[in-house]
Design a protein around this motif. Structure first.
Motif, PDB file in Angstrom:
ATOM      1  N   PRO A 210       0.838  -1.205   0.000  1.00 17.88           N
ATOM      2  CA  PRO A 210       0.000   0.000   0.000  1.00 17.88           C
ATOM      3  C   PRO A 210       0.872   1.255   0.000  1.00 17.88           C
ATOM      4  O   PRO A 210       1.795   1.381   0.805  1.00 17.88           O
ATOM      5  N   THR A 211       0.583   2.158  -0.910  1.00 19.08           N
ATOM      6  CA  THR A 211       1.400   3.358  -1.038  1.00 19.08           C
ATOM      7  C   THR A 211       0.596   4.605  -0.724  1.00 19.08           C
ATOM      8  O   THR A 211      -0.621   4.648  -0.911  1.00 19.08           O
ATOM      9  N   ALA A 212       1.307   5.609  -0.248  1.00 21.29           N
ATOM     10  CA  ALA A 212       0.730   6.940  -0.062  1.00 21.29           C
ATOM     11  C   ALA A 212       0.966   7.722  -1.349  1.00 21.29           C
ATOM     12  O   ALA A 212       2.107   7.870  -1.796  1.00 21.29           O
ATOM     13  N   ASP A 240      10.662   6.030   7.438  1.00 20.70           N
ATOM     14  CA  ASP A 240      11.413   5.580   6.271  1.00 20.70           C
ATOM     15  C   ASP A 240      10.465   4.936   5.262  1.00 20.70           C
ATOM     16  O   ASP A 240       9.408   4.398   5.632  1.00 20.70           O
ATOM     17  N   GLY A 241      10.868   4.962   4.005  1.00 21.54           N
ATOM     18  CA  GLY A 241      10.065   4.316   2.973  1.00 21.54           C
ATOM     19  C   GLY A 241      10.775   4.323   1.641  1.00 21.54           C
ATOM     20  O   GLY A 241      11.894   4.846   1.524  1.00 21.54           O
ATOM     21  N   ASP A 242      10.158   3.698   0.647  1.00 23.78           N
ATOM     22  CA  ASP A 242      10.694   3.828  -0.708  1.00 23.78           C
ATOM     23  C   ASP A 242       9.651   4.503  -1.593  1.00 23.78           C
ATOM     24  O   ASP A 242       8.448   4.277  -1.464  1.00 23.78           O
ATOM     25  N   LEU A 259       3.810  10.233  -7.834  1.00 29.25           N
ATOM     26  CA  LEU A 259       4.745   9.989  -6.738  1.00 29.25           C
ATOM     27  C   LEU A 259       4.012   9.149  -5.705  1.00 29.25           C
ATOM     28  O   LEU A 259       3.025   9.591  -5.119  1.00 29.25           O
ATOM     29  N   GLU A 260       4.478   7.918  -5.516  1.00 26.95           N
ATOM     30  CA  GLU A 260       3.877   7.000  -4.564  1.00 26.95           C
ATOM     31  C   GLU A 260       4.945   6.537  -3.581  1.00 26.95           C
ATOM     32  O   GLU A 260       6.062   6.207  -3.982  1.00 26.95           O
ATOM     33  N   ILE A 261       4.605   6.511  -2.290  1.00 23.33           N
ATOM     34  CA  ILE A 261       5.572   6.131  -1.259  1.00 23.33           C
ATOM     35  C   ILE A 261       5.035   4.962  -0.451  1.00 23.33           C
ATOM     36  O   ILE A 261       3.933   5.039   0.117  1.00 23.33           O
TER      37      ILE A 261
END
Length: 313
Positions: A210-212, A240-242, A259-261
């Motif tokens: 799941p991405t923001a 932290d994230g990618d 842009l997804e994090i």
């Protein structure tokens, strides 16, 4: 730090200090070259016992001088720039609206009607700074001629990084190429952008990642297409994230750039949150995979790689 918004012609604000050392420039990004200018200005201000002031502009001069193909994107929009100024010890910011009238001033008029209005004891700028339409004379080499001894003029030599001049344009190009690691070295800090969390297509959720989805301001420079190790600030806490900047080509063609994090160890609903993103490390370029299984395998590897990067810091 006090800030004053000015439009030519102007008078010195009543609340402004009587005398200052003035650092002059556009300062997009407040990179190591800019920091050298500010450090020299701080040294002089301390020696003279007066505040350190910056004179900068509300938008890039390119907007006045030429037609731009796209909206100009800044390394440090005004809010971020103010934060960086404050962190370097600036006391006062004069932000002048860059207009055609200001751009057309002769060098002598610029000194007499702009700089002198701010009561400088000294003016400090980078060696290549210009202050008028005719750059052949409106430069730091000729500035003492127009000043005629009324204040000290200090020109700061270029800041090099591996024999290349550090400049905002270079950093723009480096970010577009995805090399945030090099950009951060030139900036002297970790590059940072902002945005708001919005609804996406929930594709990552169906894949177990799941991405923001971050909607970024149109005037902020986002690094080029690729996968990055990032930190994201949500409600005063960093995670932290990618991050993936790209078009999700494995899912289909002709998709918008997003842009997804994927935020590590985070499971809250955060739609509508205003966030800050620090771009810490380039991981890989964007690829089109042969099916979702290959994509998921790569997403697992991205997480491993980014976690290892942050663990090494």
């Amino acid at each position: 730090m006090e800030t004053f918004d000015l439009r030519y012609p102007f008078t010195r604000p009543a609340a402004a200090p009587n005398s200052v050392v003035l650092a002059m420039g556009f300062f997009d990004g407040v990179h190591l070259g800019h920091q050298a200018v500010l450090a020299k200005a701080r040294e002089l201000a301390t020696a003279k016992g007066v505040p350190l002031a910056v004179m900068t502009y509300d938008h890039h001069p390119h907007i006045v001088f030429q037609k731009l193909p796209n909206q100009y994107q800044y390394l440090s929009p005004i809010k971020r720039q103010n934060e960086l100024f404050a962190a370097t010890g600036v006391d006062v910011v004069y932000r002048v609206s860059f207009t055609s009238k200001l751009a057309k001033l002769s060098p002598q008029a610029f000194v007499d009607e702009v700089l002198m209005t701010l009561h400088p004891l000294a003016v400090v700028a980078g060696f290549d700074h210009t202050y008028g339409g005719d750059v052949k004379v409106a430069n730091m080499e000729h500035l003492p001629e127009f000043v005629a001894g009324r204040f000290e003029v200090v020109s700061v030599p270029k800041a090099d990084f591996h024999h290349e001049k550090i400049g905002s344009r270079t950093i723009h190009e480096v970010l577009e190429a995805g090399n945030v690691d090099l950009a951060n070295e030139m900036l002297g800090y970790t590059y940072q952008t902002t945005g708001v969390i919005v609804h996406g297509e929930a594709l990552g959720r169906t894949l177990g990642f799941p991405t923001a989805n971050v909607l970024t301001p149109a005037d902020e420079k986002i690094p080029g297409v690729g996968v990055y190790g990032v930190r994201i600030k949500i409600a005063d806490k960093w995670y932290d994230g990618d991050a993936s900047v790209g078009y999700n080509q494995t899912i289909g063609e002709g998709r918008p750039k997003t842009l997804e994090i994927f935020i590590f160890d985070f499971h809250e609903e955060i739609y509508g949150e205003n966030v800050e993103v620090q771009w810490c490390h380039y991981v890989r370029g964007m690829e089109k995979f042969n099916g979702l299984e290959a994509l998921v395998d790569q997403l697992h590897q991205d997480e491993v790689d980014v976690r290892a990067f942050f663990a090494s810091k």
